[in-house]
Design an enzyme around this catalytic site. Structure first.
Site, PDB file in Angstrom:
ATOM      1  N   SER A   9      -1.773  -2.009  -4.039  1.00  0.00           N
ATOM      2  CA  SER A   9      -0.975  -1.007  -3.382  1.00  0.00           C
ATOM      3  C   SER A   9       0.031  -0.331  -4.313  1.00  0.00           C
ATOM      4  O   SER A   9       0.586   0.701  -3.949  1.00  0.00           O
ATOM      5  CB  SER A   9      -0.218  -1.633  -2.213  1.00  0.00           C
ATOM      6  OG  SER A   9       0.672  -2.643  -2.690  1.00  0.00           O
TER       7      SER A   9
ATOM      8  N   LYS B 244       8.554   0.982  -7.359  1.00  0.00           N
ATOM      9  CA  LYS B 244       7.656   1.100  -6.211  1.00  0.00           C
ATOM     10  C   LYS B 244       8.513   1.328  -4.977  1.00  0.00           C
ATOM     11  O   LYS B 244       9.577   0.703  -4.828  1.00  0.00           O
ATOM     12  CB  LYS B 244       6.848  -0.196  -6.075  1.00  0.00           C
ATOM     13  CG  LYS B 244       5.838  -0.187  -4.929  1.00  0.00           C
ATOM     14  CD  LYS B 244       5.032  -1.496  -4.913  1.00  0.00           C
ATOM     15  CE  LYS B 244       3.952  -1.495  -3.854  1.00  0.00           C
ATOM     16  NZ  LYS B 244       3.156  -2.749  -3.859  1.00  0.00           N
TER      17      LYS B 244
ATOM     18  N   SER C 115      -1.745  -6.569  -5.788  1.00  0.00           N
ATOM     19  CA  SER C 115      -1.257  -5.187  -5.916  1.00  0.00           C
ATOM     20  C   SER C 115      -0.535  -4.827  -7.200  1.00  0.00           C
ATOM     21  O   SER C 115      -0.178  -3.668  -7.388  1.00  0.00           O
ATOM     22  CB  SER C 115      -0.355  -4.844  -4.741  1.00  0.00           C
ATOM     23  OG  SER C 115      -1.145  -4.538  -3.635  1.00  0.00           O
TER      24      SER C 115
HETATM   25  N1  GLN Z   1      -5.260  -5.346  -1.285  1.00  0.00           N
HETATM   26  C1  GLN Z   1      -4.523  -6.384  -0.635  1.00  0.00           C
HETATM   27  C2  GLN Z   1      -4.158  -5.943   0.753  1.00  0.00           C
HETATM   28  O1  GLN Z   1      -4.551  -4.913   1.136  1.00  0.00           O
HETATM   29  C3  GLN Z   1      -3.319  -6.757  -1.435  1.00  0.00           C
HETATM   30  C4  GLN Z   1      -2.160  -5.863  -1.268  1.00  0.00           C
HETATM   31  C5  GLN Z   1      -0.944  -6.306  -2.001  1.00  0.00           C
HETATM   32  O2  GLN Z   1      -1.012  -7.144  -2.906  1.00  0.00           O
HETATM   33  N2  GLN Z   1       0.189  -5.789  -1.602  1.00  0.00           N
HETATM   34  O3  GLN Z   1      -3.497  -6.616   1.465  1.00  0.00           O
END
Ligand code: GLN
Length: 491
Positions: A157, A82, A181
């Site tokens: 994400s 990532k 994420s």
């Molecule tokens: N969807 C969550 C956010 O927008 C989690 C994102 C994540 O785990 N990086 O913050």
């Protein structure tokens, strides 16, 4: 099951075995996956390649394989990272214009540890800007498409990671999970992902979003493959990460085959309420029945503050983000506005040009909840409820060994569907946020297909440091079912 014949259909475990048996070389393997990644560039999963560096790593692996060097579990196996992990040989952008083309002088600990086990880095994977999002539509470098239906989001994400693994562009990938994420994109793309206990994987070299929540973990097709990667990724890094746990590295693959007889699986009432789509519910219910067949007992439990996890998370995460992102000021690194009148003007222009809308929104929320006069009402209050959410889990774990439920209220939605409605996207995080706020390990395994033939994931949550119990439960399920082997058409 017949053994796969195409390189990209091998699991990590099978591929490592093929490489050890010298049936294929690491260089051939890397070339095969690089070609696939390029041929499927339309998915938007990859952000950067460095073929020279990849092939050099593969050659080194081949030399070790030729010498019969034992030990390294992932020798010659391609992985991709990532783009939130910094890397010496590849750009690291965190999905932001702010860091476009940025090259770090060092590798993140997780990247270095996978390399120590012989993994070959294939490239960097698209993600939401600074890991903020649930659909990978917040990347400054364009969205990622879901390989099961390219008009849909892959989740976020870590959307690039999930899409690349599902499309067999790479056998496994790293991701990070702050509020879901790893689990949610794994679920949307029909693959397996695990977020370990907070503190087990080093955050050193992971571009920080919300430091008290951020955790790295693997995304792969099976629990067995996740166990192999996670064993390499975890372990203390006390000098470099102040929240690293002083818990020795573990071989998470050691008890994958243990029987599930007598395992108590807690089923939280709050995870099966009104907001849950019927197709997701049906697949998760069927998986729970399968667990009963495997000897587990289902125990009704309650996690009464589940709904509060949304406001709590969306206060704490932006608060920490607003502080973490203050380092992007155009002075130390990253983007700098070309024209400005003075220092303050330079800050303003740099930050308004460099950050995308969602990041700006969170900086504003975070700054607000931390400001004098509001701190007690929002930030402190959120911290208090966070503690209660963690306590609720401890209550629950007195009655059960694992907790199971859906990962997300629905299957992957259409690209663009929630991009103008941040609140709708925040609400869809409801089932992943509680474990994140409590710092517990959680994972997602494919358990079927819902509407429009889109994958459904089930979430498993364990108590602190019980990743091996999670992986064992997931592995046994995957031996009894083959949802994790399903492959999107055209890949
Ligand atoms: N969807 C969550 C956010 O927008 C989690 C994102 C994540 O785990 N990086 O913050």
């Amino acid at each position: 099951m017949n053994a796969p014949t195409e390189l990209h259909d091998f699991s990590v475990a099978e591929l490592a075995e093929q490489l050890r048996a010298r049936k294929v070389s690491a260089v051939e393997t890397a070339q095969h996956f690089l070609a696939r990644a390029h041929a499927n560039a339309g998915l938007g999963a990859f952000l950067d390649f460095n073929e020279e560096a990849t092939l050099a790593q593969a050659q080194a692996a081949d030399a070790m394989l030729a010498a019969g060097t034992p030990g390294a579990a992932l020798l010659g196996v391609p992985v991709a990272h990532k783009d939130i992990f910094v890397t010496r040989d590849f750009a690291a952008t965190a999905g932001s214009k702010m860091l476009k083309g940025y090259r770090s002088p060092f590798d993140a600990t997780v990247v270095a540890r996978l390399a120590e086990q012989g993994a070959v880095t294939l490239g960097k994977l698209n993600c939401d800007e600074f890991a903020m999002g649930s659909a990978n539509e917040n990347s400054a470098f364009g969205p990622v498409k879901n390989p099961w239906d390219q008009t849909r989001v892959p989740g976020g994400s870590s959307g690039g990671s999930a899409a690349a693994v599902a499309a067999r562009l790479v056998p496994a990938a790293t991701g990070t999970d702050t509020g879901g994420s790893i689990r949610q994109p794994a679920s949307f793309c029909g693959i397996t992902g695990i977020k370990p206990t907070y503190g087990r994987a080093s955050r050193y070299g992971m571009v920080a979003f919300a430091s008290s929540l951020d955790q790295a973990g693997p995304l792969a097709r099976s629990a067995e493959d996740c166990a192999l990667l996670l064993s390499a990724m975890c372990g203390p890094d006390l000098d470099r990460d102040s929240t690293s746990l002083d818990v020795p590295a573990e071989n998470f693959a050691r008890n994958l085959d243990d029987s599930l007889a007598g395992l108590r699986i807690g089923v939280p009432a709050e995870f099966f309420g009104e907001g849950l789509a019927t197709d997701v519910r049906a697949a998760v219910d069927a998986a729970l029945k399968e667990y009963e067949k495997l000897g587990a007992k289902l125990v009704p439990i309650t996690l009464p503050r589940t709904e509060l996890s949304i406001p709590v998370y969306y206060v704490i995460a932006p608060a920490e983000a607003s502080s973490n992102l203050s380092r992007f000021d155009g002075v130390k690194f990253g983007h700098r506005a070309e024209q400005y009148s003075d220092l303050i003007d330079m800050y303003k222009k740099t930050r308004s040009q460099g950050f995308g809308d969602e990041v700006k929104r969170r900086i504003m929320i975070g700054t607000y909840v931390l400001s004098h006069g509001y701190y007690d009402a929002y930030y402190l209050q959120a911290q208090r409820i966070r503690r209660m959410i963690a306590d609720d889990f401890q209550q629950a774990f007195q009655q059960c060994d694992l907790i199971a439920g859906p990962v997300a209220p629905s299957v992957a939605w259409k690209l663009g569907d929630k991009s103008d409605d941040p609140l709708a996207s925040y609400l869809a995080d409801i089932f992943t946020l509680p474990a994140s706020l409590a710092g517990l390990p959680g994972m997602s395994i494919p358990v079927g297909f819902g509407a429009e033939n889109m994958p459904v994931g089930m979430q498993l949550i364990a108590n602190y440091l019980q990743e091996s119990r999670l992986l064992n439960a997931a592995h046994r399920f995957q031996q009894a079912s083959d949802w994790h082997l399903a492959k999107p058409e055209g890949f």
